[in-house]
Design a protein around this motif. Structure first.
Motif: not given
Length: 190
Positions: A1-10, A42-45, A161-163, A184-187
């Motif tokens: 299994m490969t897990e990927i987190c796609l992060v939108r820039h600030g 957030f991601l450092s957790k 919408k992607l924040n 996911v953007s509650d952080h």
């Protein structure tokens, strides 16, 4: 299994002003830098194996913040995760042209089909070349939407919408992709 987190820039000044930014190299603004820091915290957790970024500075700046917090010492750049080419409407008002670019009705625009082919092929290459790893990819709104739409068109489309600085999680397991969570953007508090 490969897990990927796609992060939108600030956030950038163009995001704040509602201006279409395709491949223009617009840097993060003050808010965007703080969003990148919050995303990084957030991601450092979690433990991550690698980070990949679009070559545009707003993505690279976000990736640098994440790399620092997650103790990843190398950021790989992959131009296949660059933002969509919006053709003639790049630099114009989002609200004025959204319906046209979402319908591929703009001269010289990268079509949704071409965008999905480019980004999803890149995603598959990353997953297959890094089997069993946890990977962060820092990219752009339409880049991420195209990947999510290719995986599950009923869950995500180009109107979704992607924040700024949000995280979207996808998983590759048993030759199949799935979306675990998106936007996911509650952080992000700023």
């Amino acid at each position: 299994m490969t897990e990927i987190c796609l992060v939108r820039h600030g956030q950038t000044d163009w995001n704040f002003s509602g201006i279409i930014q395709g491949r223009e190299d617009i840097p993060l603004n003050i808010v965007g830098k703080e969003q990148a820091r919050q995303s990084a915290e957030f991601l450092s957790k979690e433990k991550w194996d690698m980070i990949i970024s679009s070559p545009l500075s707003r993505a690279v700046e976000t990736a640098k913040a994440i790399a620092e917090f997650t103790k990843l010492d190398k950021i790989l750049e992959d131009k296949r995760f660059i933002e969509r080419d919006f053709g003639q409407v790049s630099g114009k008002n989002v609200s004025e042209y959204r319906n046209k670019y979402n319908a591929d009705e703009i001269e010289n625009i990268e079509t949704m089909k071409d965008l999905m082919t480019r980004t999803f092929t890149a995603l598959e290459d990353v997953a297959k070349n890094n089997e069993g790893k946890k990977i962060i990819i820092v990219a752009h709104s339409h880049t991420i939407k195209s990947i999510l739409h290719a995986i599950d068109p009923k869950k995500v489309n180009f109107e979704t919408k992607l924040n700024n600085a949000c995280a979207s999680y996808v998983e590759y397991k048993d030759n199949s992709w799935s979306i675990k969570a998106f936007n996911v953007s509650d952080h992000i508090t700023i």
